[in-house]
Design a protein around this motif. Structure first.
Motif, PDB file in Angstrom:
ATOM      1  N   GLU A 245      -0.498  13.476   6.486  1.00  0.00           N
ATOM      2  CA  GLU A 245       0.144  12.276   7.018  1.00  0.00           C
ATOM      3  C   GLU A 245       0.198  11.171   5.968  1.00  0.00           C
ATOM      4  O   GLU A 245       1.164  10.408   5.901  1.00  0.00           O
ATOM      5  N   MET A 246      -0.832  11.108   5.120  1.00  0.00           N
ATOM      6  CA  MET A 246      -0.828  10.116   4.051  1.00  0.00           C
ATOM      7  C   MET A 246       0.352  10.347   3.120  1.00  0.00           C
ATOM      8  O   MET A 246       1.043   9.403   2.726  1.00  0.00           O
ATOM      9  N   ARG A 247       0.588  11.600   2.736  1.00  0.00           N
ATOM     10  CA  ARG A 247       1.704  11.905   1.836  1.00  0.00           C
ATOM     11  C   ARG A 247       3.044  11.618   2.504  1.00  0.00           C
ATOM     12  O   ARG A 247       4.006  11.209   1.850  1.00  0.00           O
ATOM     13  N   GLU A 248       3.126  11.837   3.820  1.00  0.00           N
ATOM     14  CA  GLU A 248       4.370  11.581   4.533  1.00  0.00           C
ATOM     15  C   GLU A 248       4.643  10.088   4.657  1.00  0.00           C
ATOM     16  O   GLU A 248       5.781   9.636   4.517  1.00  0.00           O
ATOM     17  N   ARG A 249       3.597   9.305   4.913  1.00  0.00           N
ATOM     18  CA  ARG A 249       3.785   7.883   5.172  1.00  0.00           C
ATOM     19  C   ARG A 249       3.843   7.047   3.902  1.00  0.00           C
ATOM     20  O   ARG A 249       4.442   5.973   3.892  1.00  0.00           O
ATOM     21  N   ALA A 250       3.235   7.535   2.833  1.00  0.00           N
ATOM     22  CA  ALA A 250       3.236   6.792   1.569  1.00  0.00           C
ATOM     23  C   ALA A 250       3.397   7.770   0.410  1.00  0.00           C
ATOM     24  O   ALA A 250       2.468   7.997  -0.367  1.00  0.00           O
ATOM     25  N   PRO A 251       4.575   8.379   0.281  1.00  0.00           N
ATOM     26  CA  PRO A 251       4.774   9.424  -0.738  1.00  0.00           C
ATOM     27  C   PRO A 251       4.637   8.927  -2.164  1.00  0.00           C
ATOM     28  O   PRO A 251       4.431   9.728  -3.075  1.00  0.00           O
ATOM     29  N   ALA A 252       4.759   7.631  -2.395  1.00  0.00           N
ATOM     30  CA  ALA A 252       4.670   7.110  -3.764  1.00  0.00           C
ATOM     31  C   ALA A 252       3.235   6.913  -4.226  1.00  0.00           C
ATOM     32  O   ALA A 252       2.999   6.620  -5.392  1.00  0.00           O
ATOM     33  N   ILE A 253       2.263   7.085  -3.325  1.00  0.00           N
ATOM     34  CA  ILE A 253       0.869   6.979  -3.727  1.00  0.00           C
ATOM     35  C   ILE A 253       0.423   8.297  -4.343  1.00  0.00           C
ATOM     36  O   ILE A 253       0.580   9.360  -3.740  1.00  0.00           O
ATOM     37  N   THR A 254      -0.126   8.245  -5.549  1.00  0.00           N
ATOM     38  CA  THR A 254      -0.640   9.431  -6.213  1.00  0.00           C
ATOM     39  C   THR A 254      -2.090   9.645  -5.788  1.00  0.00           C
ATOM     40  O   THR A 254      -2.917   8.740  -5.911  1.00  0.00           O
ATOM     41  N   LEU A 255      -2.377  10.834  -5.279  1.00  0.00           N
ATOM     42  CA  LEU A 255      -3.724  11.154  -4.832  1.00  0.00           C
ATOM     43  C   LEU A 255      -4.416  12.009  -5.874  1.00  0.00           C
ATOM     44  O   LEU A 255      -3.907  13.055  -6.270  1.00  0.00           O
ATOM     45  N   SER A 256      -5.585  11.561  -6.328  1.00  0.00           N
ATOM     46  CA  SER A 256      -6.418  12.338  -7.239  1.00  0.00           C
ATOM     47  C   SER A 256      -7.589  12.868  -6.423  1.00  0.00           C
ATOM     48  O   SER A 256      -8.375  12.088  -5.869  1.00  0.00           O
ATOM     49  N   LEU A 257      -7.715  14.204  -6.318  1.00  0.00           N
ATOM     50  CA  LEU A 257      -8.707  14.820  -5.443  1.00  0.00           C
ATOM     51  C   LEU A 257      -9.865  15.392  -6.256  1.00  0.00           C
ATOM     52  O   LEU A 257      -9.670  15.963  -7.334  1.00  0.00           O
ATOM     53  N   GLU A 258     -11.081  15.243  -5.739  1.00  0.00           N
ATOM     54  CA  GLU A 258     -12.277  15.738  -6.423  1.00  0.00           C
ATOM     55  C   GLU A 258     -13.207  16.377  -5.406  1.00  0.00           C
ATOM     56  O   GLU A 258     -13.516  15.793  -4.371  1.00  0.00           O
ATOM     57  N   GLU A 259     -13.653  17.578  -5.706  1.00  0.00           N
ATOM     58  CA  GLU A 259     -14.605  18.275  -4.844  1.00  0.00           C
ATOM     59  C   GLU A 259     -16.007  18.156  -5.422  1.00  0.00           C
ATOM     60  O   GLU A 259     -16.212  18.339  -6.628  1.00  0.00           O
TER      61      GLU A 259
ATOM     62  N   GLY B 299       0.812  -1.216   0.000  1.00  0.00           N
ATOM     63  CA  GLY B 299       0.000   0.000   0.000  1.00  0.00           C
ATOM     64  C   GLY B 299       0.837   1.254   0.000  1.00  0.00           C
ATOM     65  O   GLY B 299       0.354   2.324   0.368  1.00  0.00           O
ATOM     66  N   GLN B 300       2.094   1.176  -0.414  1.00  0.00           N
ATOM     67  CA  GLN B 300       2.979   2.335  -0.412  1.00  0.00           C
ATOM     68  C   GLN B 300       3.141   2.940  -1.803  1.00  0.00           C
ATOM     69  O   GLN B 300       3.883   3.888  -1.991  1.00  0.00           O
ATOM     70  N   GLU B 301       2.446   2.368  -2.778  1.00  0.00           N
ATOM     71  CA  GLU B 301       2.524   2.878  -4.137  1.00  0.00           C
ATOM     72  C   GLU B 301       1.228   2.565  -4.847  1.00  0.00           C
ATOM     73  O   GLU B 301       0.591   1.564  -4.585  1.00  0.00           O
ATOM     74  N   GLY B 302       0.839   3.441  -5.740  1.00  0.00           N
ATOM     75  CA  GLY B 302      -0.409   3.249  -6.464  1.00  0.00           C
ATOM     76  C   GLY B 302      -1.120   4.574  -6.614  1.00  0.00           C
ATOM     77  O   GLY B 302      -0.515   5.644  -6.529  1.00  0.00           O
ATOM     78  N   GLN B 303      -2.407   4.531  -6.822  1.00  0.00           N
ATOM     79  CA  GLN B 303      -3.207   5.736  -7.016  1.00  0.00           C
ATOM     80  C   GLN B 303      -4.521   5.601  -6.294  1.00  0.00           C
ATOM     81  O   GLN B 303      -5.161   4.544  -6.327  1.00  0.00           O
ATOM     82  N   LEU B 304      -4.943   6.675  -5.638  1.00  0.00           N
ATOM     83  CA  LEU B 304      -6.228   6.718  -4.957  1.00  0.00           C
ATOM     84  C   LEU B 304      -6.987   7.957  -5.394  1.00  0.00           C
ATOM     85  O   LEU B 304      -6.404   9.034  -5.527  1.00  0.00           O
ATOM     86  N   ALA B 305      -8.270   7.801  -5.620  1.00  0.00           N
ATOM     87  CA  ALA B 305      -9.149   8.924  -5.935  1.00  0.00           C
ATOM     88  C   ALA B 305      -9.955   9.252  -4.686  1.00  0.00           C
ATOM     89  O   ALA B 305     -10.728   8.423  -4.205  1.00  0.00           O
ATOM     90  N   ILE B 306      -9.743  10.442  -4.148  1.00  0.00           N
ATOM     91  CA  ILE B 306     -10.361  10.858  -2.893  1.00  0.00           C
ATOM     92  C   ILE B 306     -11.273  12.049  -3.152  1.00  0.00           C
ATOM     93  O   ILE B 306     -10.875  13.015  -3.810  1.00  0.00           O
TER      94      ILE B 306
ATOM     95  N   ALA C  76      -3.645   5.045   7.808  1.00  0.00           N
ATOM     96  CA  ALA C  76      -3.369   3.623   7.643  1.00  0.00           C
ATOM     97  C   ALA C  76      -4.439   2.972   6.778  1.00  0.00           C
ATOM     98  O   ALA C  76      -4.170   2.067   6.005  1.00  0.00           O
ATOM     99  N   ASP C  77      -5.699   3.465   6.910  1.00  0.00           N
ATOM    100  CA  ASP C  77      -6.778   2.911   6.108  1.00  0.00           C
ATOM    101  C   ASP C  77      -6.539   3.165   4.625  1.00  0.00           C
ATOM    102  O   ASP C  77      -6.755   2.294   3.792  1.00  0.00           O
ATOM    103  N   PHE C  78      -6.123   4.352   4.275  1.00  0.00           N
ATOM    104  CA  PHE C  78      -5.882   4.664   2.877  1.00  0.00           C
ATOM    105  C   PHE C  78      -4.732   3.843   2.320  1.00  0.00           C
ATOM    106  O   PHE C  78      -4.756   3.418   1.170  1.00  0.00           O
ATOM    107  N   ALA C  79      -3.715   3.611   3.125  1.00  0.00           N
ATOM    108  CA  ALA C  79      -2.610   2.766   2.666  1.00  0.00           C
ATOM    109  C   ALA C  79      -3.108   1.353   2.408  1.00  0.00           C
ATOM    110  O   ALA C  79      -2.746   0.710   1.425  1.00  0.00           O
ATOM    111  N   GLY C  80      -3.972   0.869   3.300  1.00  0.00           N
ATOM    112  CA  GLY C  80      -4.535  -0.461   3.090  1.00  0.00           C
ATOM    113  C   GLY C  80      -5.416  -0.504   1.861  1.00  0.00           C
ATOM    114  O   GLY C  80      -5.420  -1.486   1.120  1.00  0.00           O
ATOM    115  N   LEU C  81      -6.163   0.565   1.627  1.00  0.00           N
ATOM    116  CA  LEU C  81      -6.998   0.623   0.438  1.00  0.00           C
ATOM    117  C   LEU C  81      -6.150   0.610  -0.820  1.00  0.00           C
ATOM    118  O   LEU C  81      -6.462  -0.081  -1.788  1.00  0.00           O
TER     119      LEU C  81
END
Length: 207
Positions: free
Chosen positions: A114-128, A89-96, A184-189
């Motif tokens: 904290e997510m960016r600090e703990r898993a910097p290789a995960i790309t976060l795609s944000l949507e409002e 769960g330290q790399e990949g992409q999540l849409a939040i 931790a949940d997002f890393a698991g996801l």
């Protein structure tokens, strides 16, 4: 067929300048290594090493081959490490997703930081979007999770969700149900999404 082990053999011989020392470094016997080098040269159709009384030296073909071989071996190591990071769960992409009222909430910004600090290789795609739109996006598998403020009944019936102290919630798949705190949940996801993407039906269960 040329395999990764042949590349490692050639690189070791080139770096050691001696087949016996290269064999010791590789943990194999000298005769099999010599046979493998000769088989490699036969497959390539050109000598890679010039045999000397006290060792070997690279030919022009050998220098070209070993340079590319080093790059391939580095890429192979990087590929293995990337796969391991993804499985953790330290790399990949999540849409939040998030509502406009949640975007600057200290809880949300703290989780994202904290997510960016703990898993910097995960790309976060944000949507409002609005709460209803975000819930629909999670149901349709367009979002992996969302920060929302909504009546508890709909979330309890339709989503895995984590209640915040101020009434807000994090809605997402049941695989991401809180185990301590949200990062931790997002890393698991991310780990689950990389290994086995969840169908929408498995992403809409109550805690």
């Amino acid at each position: 067929m040329i395999e990764l082990r042949h590349l490692r053999y050639a690189v070791a011989v080139a770096e050691e300048g001696h087949i016996t020392r290269a064999a010791a470094r590789l943990g194999i016997q000298q005769p099999p290594l010599s046979q493998q080098i000769r088989a490699l040269e036969a497959a390539i159709g050109a000598p890679l090493f010039r045999r000397q009384p006290r060792g070997v030296e690279l030919t022009a073909a050998g220098r070209a081959f070993v340079g590319k071989a080093r790059a391939i071996l580095r890429d192979a190591d990087l590929a293995v490490e990337a796969a391991r990071r993804a499985s953790r769960g330290q790399e990949g992409q999540l849409a939040i997703g998030f509502t406009s009222s949640a975007a600057f909430h200290p809880f949300v910004t703290g989780v994202m930081r904290e997510m960016r600090e703990r898993a910097p290789a995960i790309t976060l795609s944000l949507e409002e979007a609005s709460t209803g739109e975000l819930i629909a996006a999670v149901e349709a598998d367009r979002l992996d999770a969302a920060f929302v403020r909504a009546p508890g009944e709909r979330l309890e019936n339709d989503h895995a969700s984590a209640r915040r102290g101020d009434g807000g919630r994090i809605a997402g798949p049941s695989s991401a149900r809180p185990q301590g705190h949200p990062p931790a949940d997002f890393a698991g996801l991310a780990r689950r999404r990389a290994a086995d993407p969840l169908p929408p039906s498995d992403r809409a269960r109550p805690l």
